[in-house]
Write a protein that holds these residues in place. Structure first.
Motif, PDB file in Angstrom:
ATOM      1  N   ALA A   1     -64.469 -18.330   5.213  1.00 31.62           N
ATOM      2  CA  ALA A   1     -63.037 -18.569   5.382  1.00 31.62           C
ATOM      3  C   ALA A   1     -62.713 -19.701   6.349  1.00 31.62           C
ATOM      4  CB  ALA A   1     -62.340 -17.284   5.834  1.00 31.62           C
ATOM      5  N   THR A   2     -63.571 -19.943   7.356  1.00 32.62           N
ATOM      6  CA  THR A   2     -63.299 -20.997   8.331  1.00 32.62           C
ATOM      7  C   THR A   2     -64.571 -21.797   8.586  1.00 32.62           C
ATOM      8  OG1 THR A   2     -63.918 -19.774  10.344  1.00 32.62           O
ATOM      9  CG2 THR A   2     -61.680 -19.430   9.489  1.00 32.62           C
ATOM     10  N   PRO A   3     -64.441 -23.051   9.022  1.00 29.31           N
ATOM     11  CA  PRO A   3     -65.634 -23.848   9.368  1.00 29.31           C
ATOM     12  C   PRO A   3     -66.473 -23.180  10.455  1.00 29.31           C
ATOM     13  CG  PRO A   3     -63.719 -25.272   9.155  1.00 29.31           C
ATOM     14  CD  PRO A   3     -63.206 -23.857   9.081  1.00 29.31           C
TER      15      PRO A   3
ATOM     16  N   VAL B   1     -54.567 -17.774  13.724  1.00 29.81           N
ATOM     17  CA  VAL B   1     -53.778 -16.826  12.934  1.00 29.81           C
ATOM     18  C   VAL B   1     -54.683 -16.039  11.988  1.00 29.81           C
ATOM     19  CG1 VAL B   1     -51.943 -16.586  11.227  1.00 29.81           C
ATOM     20  CG2 VAL B   1     -51.683 -18.216  13.110  1.00 29.81           C
ATOM     21  N   PHE B   2     -55.659 -16.712  11.391  1.00 27.47           N
ATOM     22  CA  PHE B   2     -56.596 -16.031  10.498  1.00 27.47           C
ATOM     23  C   PHE B   2     -57.346 -14.922  11.240  1.00 27.47           C
ATOM     24  CE2 PHE B   2     -61.055 -15.592   9.273  1.00 27.47           C
ATOM     25  CZ  PHE B   2     -60.932 -15.130   7.970  1.00 27.47           C
ATOM     26  N   TYR B   3     -57.880 -15.254  12.417  1.00 27.99           N
ATOM     27  CA  TYR B   3     -58.644 -14.267  13.180  1.00 27.99           C
ATOM     28  C   TYR B   3     -57.746 -13.135  13.683  1.00 27.99           C
ATOM     29  CZ  TYR B   3     -62.579 -17.495  13.050  1.00 27.99           C
ATOM     30  OH  TYR B   3     -63.607 -18.320  12.627  1.00 27.99           O
ATOM     31  N   LEU B   4     -56.520 -13.479  14.045  1.00 28.72           N
ATOM     32  CA  LEU B   4     -55.596 -12.446  14.506  1.00 28.72           C
ATOM     33  C   LEU B   4     -55.268 -11.472  13.369  1.00 28.72           C
ATOM     34  CD1 LEU B   4     -53.986 -11.498  16.959  1.00 28.72           C
ATOM     35  CD2 LEU B   4     -52.100 -12.963  16.208  1.00 28.72           C
TER      36      LEU B   4
ATOM     37  N   ARG C   1     -70.484  -9.074   7.316  1.00 29.44           N
ATOM     38  CA  ARG C   1     -69.136  -9.162   6.770  1.00 29.44           C
ATOM     39  C   ARG C   1     -69.196  -9.661   5.333  1.00 29.44           C
ATOM     40  NH1 ARG C   1     -64.594  -9.096  10.071  1.00 29.44           N
ATOM     41  NH2 ARG C   1     -63.572  -9.005   8.028  1.00 29.44           N
ATOM     42  N   GLU C   2     -68.084  -9.513   4.605  1.00 30.90           N
ATOM     43  CA  GLU C   2     -68.010  -9.931   3.215  1.00 30.90           C
ATOM     44  C   GLU C   2     -68.011 -11.459   3.114  1.00 30.90           C
ATOM     45  OE1 GLU C   2     -63.885  -9.286   4.894  1.00 30.90           O
ATOM     46  OE2 GLU C   2     -65.836  -8.239   4.947  1.00 30.90           O
ATOM     47  N   PHE C   3     -68.423 -11.961   1.943  1.00 30.40           N
ATOM     48  CA  PHE C   3     -68.567 -13.404   1.758  1.00 30.40           C
ATOM     49  C   PHE C   3     -67.244 -14.141   1.948  1.00 30.40           C
ATOM     50  CE2 PHE C   3     -68.674 -17.182  -1.067  1.00 30.40           C
ATOM     51  CZ  PHE C   3     -69.666 -17.887  -0.407  1.00 30.40           C
ATOM     52  N   SER C   4     -66.159 -13.546   1.483  1.00 30.65           N
ATOM     53  CA  SER C   4     -64.855 -14.195   1.620  1.00 30.65           C
ATOM     54  C   SER C   4     -64.512 -14.442   3.092  1.00 30.65           C
ATOM     55  CB  SER C   4     -63.759 -13.349   0.968  1.00 30.65           C
ATOM     56  OG  SER C   4     -63.688 -12.067   1.571  1.00 30.65           O
ATOM     57  N   TYR C   5     -65.034 -13.596   3.960  1.00 26.79           N
ATOM     58  CA  TYR C   5     -64.776 -13.765   5.403  1.00 26.79           C
ATOM     59  C   TYR C   5     -65.662 -14.852   5.997  1.00 26.79           C
ATOM     60  CZ  TYR C   5     -64.315 -12.707  10.381  1.00 26.79           C
ATOM     61  OH  TYR C   5     -64.083 -12.802  11.741  1.00 26.79           O
TER      62      TYR C   5
ATOM     63  N   TYR D   1     -71.640 -25.344   4.008  1.00 29.73           N
ATOM     64  CA  TYR D   1     -70.630 -25.839   4.956  1.00 29.73           C
ATOM     65  C   TYR D   1     -69.651 -26.809   4.283  1.00 29.73           C
ATOM     66  CZ  TYR D   1     -68.632 -27.401   9.399  1.00 29.73           C
ATOM     67  OH  TYR D   1     -67.766 -27.682  10.430  1.00 29.73           O
ATOM     68  N   TYR D   2     -70.181 -27.650   3.387  1.00 32.84           N
ATOM     69  CA  TYR D   2     -69.346 -28.653   2.716  1.00 32.84           C
ATOM     70  C   TYR D   2     -69.115 -28.283   1.245  1.00 32.84           C
ATOM     71  CZ  TYR D   2     -70.229 -31.760   6.735  1.00 32.84           C
ATOM     72  OH  TYR D   2     -70.302 -32.315   7.987  1.00 32.84           O
ATOM     73  N   GLU D   3     -68.987 -27.013   0.942  1.00 34.30           N
ATOM     74  CA  GLU D   3     -68.922 -26.560  -0.448  1.00 34.30           C
ATOM     75  C   GLU D   3     -67.851 -27.293  -1.260  1.00 34.30           C
ATOM     76  OE1 GLU D   3     -68.200 -22.455  -3.044  1.00 34.30           O
ATOM     77  OE2 GLU D   3     -67.713 -22.501  -0.911  1.00 34.30           O
TER      78      GLU D   3
END
Length: 330
Positions: free
Chosen positions: A71-73, A22-25, A64-68, A149-151
């Protein structure tokens, strides 16, 4: 993305949550609307096909922006892998870089990548002593992998550690045993200078309790226990460095090769050799005894340095034309 062999046993909602479809869509639709004129030229169906192919192949996080990228593992794993691919040569050359230089490299791939995360990585490498010291590529990238990765896990463990260090009962869901309570009280009464870090067994118990309710990614409990059972006391950054060096943790993330193979990338080496060979073919390599007319004729030929970008573009075109490349080599 990594293939989940148990995906058919998941419910629809579980599968969507695990794969972040859903996130990628949502992102794909957002990008389409923002660049509608550009993408509408070759069709919406092709656009979505290329977007999800990019996600699968790991090319989607570049610039891409940092928030992107966080956003996912999968995005985090991919970004770590791309950083390694792009700057592996630094490690191969044996160069040592400062924190600010690593920050600049990360911002080449993600313009708004926060300096704070690079500072936290430097603290792992340098044990919080002197973050302005130089770091090897190997030390930096494995520590960066843990920090990035484990922030969320790292932040939560940091709070547990600070609570234990100050003698407070950590804010976790575990119910401490009578033994651990006595140990915690005893540790708090000791002189600060007489001890380093916190009791490993209590720290491990608290982390296990955290992981039982944690919604984000975290290292395997097996690896955590293996690290904490190896010594009686542990410091926060010592624990993170041990995670960074743990091959099992590295394999679970699956973004970087083992340390022994970190500087090995046959495909990239072959590409670099090909480019160097092209650049090496220059007019200055001609025999110095050539006639003036011959030298004039040579100078009129296209310089391989100048046509290198053109060659790369031509090689990538679907028609496979090499007319321009051939002309520069005749």
């Amino acid at each position: 993305m990594k293939m989940n062999t148990d995906r058919f046993s998941l419910t629809v909602d579980e599968y969507l949550a695990e794969t972040n479809v859903v996130f990628y869509l949502n992102d794909a639709v957002t990008q389409l609307l923002e660049h509608k004129e550009e993408y509408s030229q070759f069709g919406v169906v092709r656009y979505f096909a290329e977007y999800f192919t990019s996600v699968k192949n790991g090319n989607h996080v570049l610039f891409r922006e940092f928030s992107y990228i966080k956003a996912t593992p999968h995005n985090r794993e991919t970004f770590i892998h791309i950083f390694w691919k792009c700057f592996r040569q630094i490690g191969k050359n044996g160069d040592l870089l400062a924190m600010s230089e690593y920050s600049s490299l990360l911002q080449l791939l993600c313009p708004d990548f926060p300096t704070e995360m690079v500072q936290n990585t430097a603290r792992i490498v340098l044990t919080d002593d002197a973050t302005d010291c130089l770091m090897s590529f190997s030390d930096f990238i494995y520590s960066f992998q843990i920090q990035f990765y484990y922030e969320e896990f790292v932040e939560s463990v940091s709070m547990i550690y600070e609570d234990l260090l100050s003698g407070k009962s950590p804010n976790t869901v575990i119910v401490p045993t009578s033994t651990s309570v006595e140990q915690l009280s005893s540790a708090a009464n000791e002189e600060p200078d007489a001890q380093e870090g916190v009791d490993s067994s209590i720290f491990c118990e608290c982390i296990e309790g955290l992981c039982e309710r944690f919604k984000h990614k975290f290292p395997s409990i097996v690896a955590i226990k293996e690290i904490l059972e190896s010594s009686q006391r542990v410091s926060f950054y010592g624990f993170l460095m041990a995670l960074a060096k743990h091959e099992g943790v590295n394999q679970d993330i699956n973004a970087l090769p083992n340390k022994s193979d970190l500087l090995i990338d046959p495909e990239m080496d072959q590409e670099l050799e090909r480019l160097i060979a092209q650049v090496a073919i220059s007019p200055t390599s001609n025999n110095s005894s050539s006639s003036a007319a011959g030298q004039k004729e040579t100078s009129k030929k296209a310089s391989p340095r100048k046509s290198l970008h053109q060659r790369k573009r031509i090689e990538m075109e679907s028609d496979g034309s090499t007319e321009e490349t051939d002309s520069s080599e005749n």
